[in-house]
Design an enzyme around this catalytic site. Structure first.
Site, PDB file in Angstrom:
ATOM      1  N   GLY A 126       0.801  -1.229   0.000  1.00  9.13           N
ATOM      2  CA  GLY A 126       0.000   0.000   0.000  1.00  9.13           C
ATOM      3  C   GLY A 126       0.828   1.270   0.000  1.00  9.13           C
ATOM      4  O   GLY A 126       0.425   2.280   0.556  1.00  9.13           O
ATOM      5  N   ALA A 127       1.999   1.235  -0.635  1.00  7.50           N
ATOM      6  CA  ALA A 127       2.876   2.412  -0.628  1.00  7.50           C
ATOM      7  C   ALA A 127       3.072   2.987  -2.028  1.00  7.50           C
ATOM      8  O   ALA A 127       4.008   3.750  -2.256  1.00  7.50           O
ATOM      9  CB  ALA A 127       4.217   2.053  -0.009  1.00  7.50           C
ATOM     10  N   GLY A 128       2.208   2.582  -2.970  1.00  8.53           N
ATOM     11  CA  GLY A 128       2.357   3.116  -4.331  1.00  8.53           C
ATOM     12  C   GLY A 128       3.495   2.469  -5.095  1.00  8.53           C
ATOM     13  O   GLY A 128       3.962   3.004  -6.093  1.00  8.53           O
ATOM     14  N   LEU A 129       3.944   1.307  -4.616  1.00  9.32           N
ATOM     15  CA  LEU A 129       5.074   0.638  -5.268  1.00  9.32           C
ATOM     16  C   LEU A 129       4.632  -0.602  -6.039  1.00  9.32           C
ATOM     17  O   LEU A 129       5.461  -1.426  -6.423  1.00  9.32           O
ATOM     18  CB  LEU A 129       6.142   0.279  -4.234  1.00  9.32           C
ATOM     19  CG  LEU A 129       6.716   1.478  -3.465  1.00  9.32           C
ATOM     20  CD1 LEU A 129       7.696   1.034  -2.398  1.00  9.32           C
ATOM     21  CD2 LEU A 129       7.400   2.456  -4.430  1.00  9.32           C
ATOM     22  N   GLY A 130       3.318  -0.739  -6.234  1.00 12.44           N
ATOM     23  CA  GLY A 130       2.821  -1.798  -7.116  1.00 12.44           C
ATOM     24  C   GLY A 130       2.555  -3.127  -6.447  1.00 12.44           C
ATOM     25  O   GLY A 130       2.484  -4.156  -7.126  1.00 12.44           O
ATOM     26  N   SER A 131       2.369  -3.127  -5.114  1.00 12.29           N
ATOM     27  CA  SER A 131       2.204  -4.429  -4.451  1.00 12.29           C
ATOM     28  C   SER A 131       0.945  -5.152  -4.924  1.00 12.29           C
ATOM     29  O   SER A 131       0.979  -6.382  -5.121  1.00 12.29           O
ATOM     30  CB  SER A 131       2.190  -4.278  -2.928  1.00 12.29           C
ATOM     31  OG  SER A 131       1.170  -3.384  -2.526  1.00 12.29           O
ATOM     32  N   SER A 132      -0.150  -4.438  -5.156  1.00 14.85           N
ATOM     33  CA  SER A 132      -1.369  -5.156  -5.558  1.00 14.85           C
ATOM     34  C   SER A 132      -1.231  -5.681  -6.976  1.00 14.85           C
ATOM     35  O   SER A 132      -1.664  -6.797  -7.288  1.00 14.85           O
ATOM     36  CB  SER A 132      -2.620  -4.275  -5.396  1.00 14.85           C
ATOM     37  OG  SER A 132      -2.688  -3.291  -6.392  1.00 14.85           O
ATOM     38  N   ALA A 133      -0.574  -4.921  -7.858  1.00 11.86           N
ATOM     39  CA  ALA A 133      -0.373  -5.408  -9.232  1.00 11.86           C
ATOM     40  C   ALA A 133       0.610  -6.578  -9.251  1.00 11.86           C
ATOM     41  O   ALA A 133       0.409  -7.562  -9.968  1.00 11.86           O
ATOM     42  CB  ALA A 133       0.137  -4.276 -10.118  1.00 11.86           C
TER      43      ALA A 133
ATOM     44  N   ASP B 262       0.269  -0.130 -13.694  1.00  7.03           N
ATOM     45  CA  ASP B 262       0.923  -0.967 -12.676  1.00  7.03           C
ATOM     46  C   ASP B 262       1.028  -2.417 -13.142  1.00  7.03           C
ATOM     47  O   ASP B 262       2.107  -3.027 -13.092  1.00  7.03           O
ATOM     48  CB  ASP B 262       0.141  -0.930 -11.349  1.00  7.03           C
ATOM     49  CG  ASP B 262       0.295   0.393 -10.619  1.00  7.03           C
ATOM     50  OD1 ASP B 262       0.777   1.349 -11.240  1.00  7.03           O
ATOM     51  OD2 ASP B 262      -0.072   0.458  -9.435  1.00  7.03           O
TER      52      ASP B 262
HETATM   53  O1  PMV Z   1      -1.618   2.042  -7.330  1.00  9.08           O
HETATM   54  P1  PMV Z   1      -0.655   3.187  -7.198  1.00  9.08           P
HETATM   55  O2  PMV Z   1      -0.782   3.933  -5.911  1.00  9.08           O
HETATM   56  O3  PMV Z   1       0.738   2.768  -7.528  1.00  9.08           O
HETATM   57  O4  PMV Z   1      -1.054   4.281  -8.309  1.00  9.08           O
HETATM   58  C1  PMV Z   1      -1.286   3.938  -9.623  1.00  9.08           C
HETATM   59  C2  PMV Z   1      -1.124   5.107 -10.532  1.00  9.08           C
HETATM   60  C3  PMV Z   1      -2.317   6.023 -10.726  1.00  9.08           C
HETATM   61  O5  PMV Z   1      -2.016   6.768 -11.908  1.00  9.08           O
HETATM   62  C4  PMV Z   1      -2.475   6.982  -9.555  1.00  9.08           C
HETATM   63  C5  PMV Z   1      -3.644   5.280 -10.910  1.00  9.08           C
HETATM   64  C6  PMV Z   1      -3.744   4.510 -12.208  1.00  9.08           C
HETATM   65  O6  PMV Z   1      -4.647   3.679 -12.297  1.00  9.08           O
HETATM   66  O7  PMV Z   1      -2.959   4.761 -13.149  1.00  9.08           O
END
Ligand code: PMV
Length: 299
Positions: free
Chosen positions: A84-91, A131
């Site tokens: 959950g830090a914007g580093l792509g963990s869910s993807a 992601d």
């Molecule tokens: O999931 P995050 O927090 O890495 O963000 C993805 C990038 C965004 O541009 C904010 C959302 C998206 O769907 O592209």
């Protein structure tokens, strides 16, 4: 039933260098894999062998979405990626799961990506797809929503040193994306202007990354951070880390991913250690550049 392994999958995290949020509205984005950090999923043919500490319900929904029977399988999940830090963990989790289930040939990147994208929808609602693309290709990618992604031919060894500072502030990408939509709805003409600037910065950053020009890449990142501040997705903890990285000698720094917390990325000269400055500015964690990250990259 005895537990046997059906498959193992792994995927790296990602760093968006330019264009997050604007990519949702049609601008291009540039992202690189975070190869030192990854998610590993093992699918076990037995219903009673789960090895996850949290998120089991979400994982069961992912299995159902992929047409699998969650009552017949268990998952073992390991991650060296901060969650959950914007580093792509869910993807990365989605890509690793698709790979572990062997639902597409490993080399069929588009097949893996399409399935992982359907899982990302569960997590984010309406993700642009950047992601899951970077986590699938594990290569630098030029991404335009709705177009075939363009993997860039830049070997990992030729990427500039990229430092990551994690704020420790939890943030919801869904909320951040909704906030930008509200900004756009309130003033479409102003948003259009920022979107045009984001397009130019992404193109400039791509050229700089390919040419190995850290100064030009850093300048594009700095300007991109200012755009992200304007649309309201930065915050004090992120701004402090970005500022500290620049003052310590980074050519450029910006938030990366959804913002409102999460993480920032900085491009810096080889050999420069940004960790002390980022820590002093409040980073909960610092991830050093690939090749020098000895703090937990062995998923
Ligand atoms: O999931 P995050 O927090 O890495 O963000 C993805 C990038 C965004 O541009 C904010 C959302 C998206 O769907 O592209």
């Amino acid at each position: 039933m005895s537990a046997s392994v059906r498959g193992v999958g792994r995927a790296p995290g990602k760093l968006i260098l330019l264009g997050e949020h604007f990519v949702v509205h049609g601008a291009p984005a540039l992202a690189v894999p975070l190869l030192s950090r990854s998610v590993r999923v093992e699918v076990i043919r037995a219903p009673d062998a789960w090895r996850v500490t949290r998120g089991r319900e979400h994982l069961e929904r992912m299995l159902t979405t992929l047409g699998e029977d969650p009552t017949a399988l268990s998952l073992a999940v390991e991650s060296t990626l901060p969650l959950g830090a914007g580093l792509g963990s869910s993807a990365a989790l989605a890509v690793a799961l698709v790979r572990a289930l062997r639902l597409a040939e490993p080399a069929d990147h588009e097949g893996v990506r399409a399935l992982a994208h359907s899982l990302e929808r569960l997590a984010h609602g309406n993700p642009s797809g950047i992601d899951d693309t970077v986590c699938t290709y594990a290569r630098p990618v030029w991404f335009v929503r709705g177009s075939r992604p363009e993997p860039l031919d830049i070997p990992a060894a030729r990427l500039p040193p990229l430092w990551v500072g994690v704020t420790g502030v939890g943030a919801s990408t869904r909320e951040a994306v909704a906030g930008v939509q509200r900004f756009k709805d309130a003033d479409p003409a102003r948003f259009e202007g920022l979107l045009g600037r984001a397009r130019e910065l992404a193109a400039a950053g791509r050229a700089a990354l390919v040419a190995g020009e850290r100064d030009a890449l850093g300048a594009a990142m700095n300007a991109n951070h200012a755009l992200l501040q304007r649309v309201g997705v930065s915050c004090g903890p992120l701004d402090r880390l970005v500022e500290a990285a620049r003052e310590a000698g980074a050519e450029g720094a910006k938030l990366t991913g959804g913002g409102l917390g999460g993480a920032m990325v900085a491009v810096a000269p080889p050999g420069l250690d940004l960790e002390p400055a980022l820590q002093a500015a409040g980073a909960a964690r610092v991830l050093p550049p690939a090749g020098t990250d000895t703090t937990g990259g062995a998923a």
